[in-house]
Design an enzyme around this catalytic site. Structure first.
Site, PDB file in Angstrom:
ATOM      1  N   CYS A  50      26.737 -14.582 -35.047  1.00  0.00           N
ATOM      2  CA  CYS A  50      25.459 -15.109 -34.564  1.00  0.00           C
ATOM      3  C   CYS A  50      25.499 -15.281 -33.049  1.00  0.00           C
ATOM      4  O   CYS A  50      26.420 -15.893 -32.512  1.00  0.00           O
ATOM      5  CB  CYS A  50      25.152 -16.445 -35.235  1.00  0.00           C
ATOM      6  N   CYS A  52      22.998 -16.800 -31.302  1.00  0.00           N
ATOM      7  CA  CYS A  52      22.097 -17.859 -30.839  1.00  0.00           C
ATOM      8  C   CYS A  52      22.841 -18.838 -29.933  1.00  0.00           C
ATOM      9  O   CYS A  52      24.066 -18.926 -29.958  1.00  0.00           O
ATOM     10  CB  CYS A  52      21.441 -18.577 -32.016  1.00  0.00           C
ATOM     11  N   CYS A  55      24.636 -22.323 -32.064  1.00  0.00           N
ATOM     12  CA  CYS A  55      25.846 -22.322 -32.889  1.00  0.00           C
ATOM     13  C   CYS A  55      27.097 -22.581 -32.043  1.00  0.00           C
ATOM     14  O   CYS A  55      27.191 -22.117 -30.912  1.00  0.00           O
ATOM     15  CB  CYS A  55      26.015 -20.986 -33.609  1.00  0.00           C
TER      16      CYS A  55
END
Length: 192
Positions: A50, A52, A55
């Protein structure tokens, strides 16, 4: 050749295949003194890299490794007094160790397609064998964390080399789950 591009320490040497019979284990934070331990029953689902900016990522990682498990499969077993929610307004209530910063689990508690799931970082398991990552999500978001746009072709190339199809949102299966939930809630879809 994009293979020199660093993604995450658990992935840079290649994606390690999980074991079909993995039955859970214990996530451990990075503290040497009184580490937080969280027991997880069963295997994880939808494991992915991920990009993003929310996180938790280990030092030097551009992506996190994150998966989900049903909330009832998550139990804090040691030193839960060290946990605090990172952002109470966020959809994912990421419980992080206040000493080392590792996100230990993140339940989705409000009305959402993912309600009842907890997001975890499976590389924190003290046991091996958890289901391997199978895609990469929110790839463009690494620009928000400082990756130059000019590096994105190399990043996507490396993700493809690792067998982690890059998406700039979630993979199609998870996007369909969200859209189905929204359509049912709006009354535009009666049957799935």
């Amino acid at each position: 050749m994009p293979s020199h591009v660093a993604i995450h320490p658990a992935l840079d040497g290649g994606v390690k295949k999980g074991q079909a019979g993995f039955n859970g284990g214990t996530l451990v934070c990075a503290c040497a003194d009184r580490p937080v331990k969280v027991a997880i029953k069963g295997n994880v689902a939808h494991n992915h890299a991920c990009g993003c900016s929310k996180c938790w990522k280990p030092n030097g990682a551009v992506f996190s490794v994150v998966a989900v498990t049903p909330h009832e499969n998550v139990t804090v077993v040691e030193n839960g007094d060290k946990l605090k929610v990172v952002d109470p307004e966020a959809l994912i209530q990421r419980h992080a160790c206040t000493k080392c910063g590792v996100h230990m689990y993140g339940p989705v508690e409000r009305d959402h397609a993912f309600k009842g799931l907890d997001f975890i970082h499976p590389e924190r398991f003290q046991e091996g064998g958890w289901a391997e990552p199978t895609f990469a999500a929110f790839v463009s978001s690494i620009i928000e964390s400082g990756t130059p746009p000019s590096a994105m072709a190399g990043v996507r190339g490396r993700l493809n080399e690792l067998g982690l199809t890059p998406y700039d949102c979630l993979n199609p299966t998870l996007m369909d789950v969200i859209a189905t939930w929204v359509a049912k809630k709006a009354g535009t879809l009666k049957e799935a």
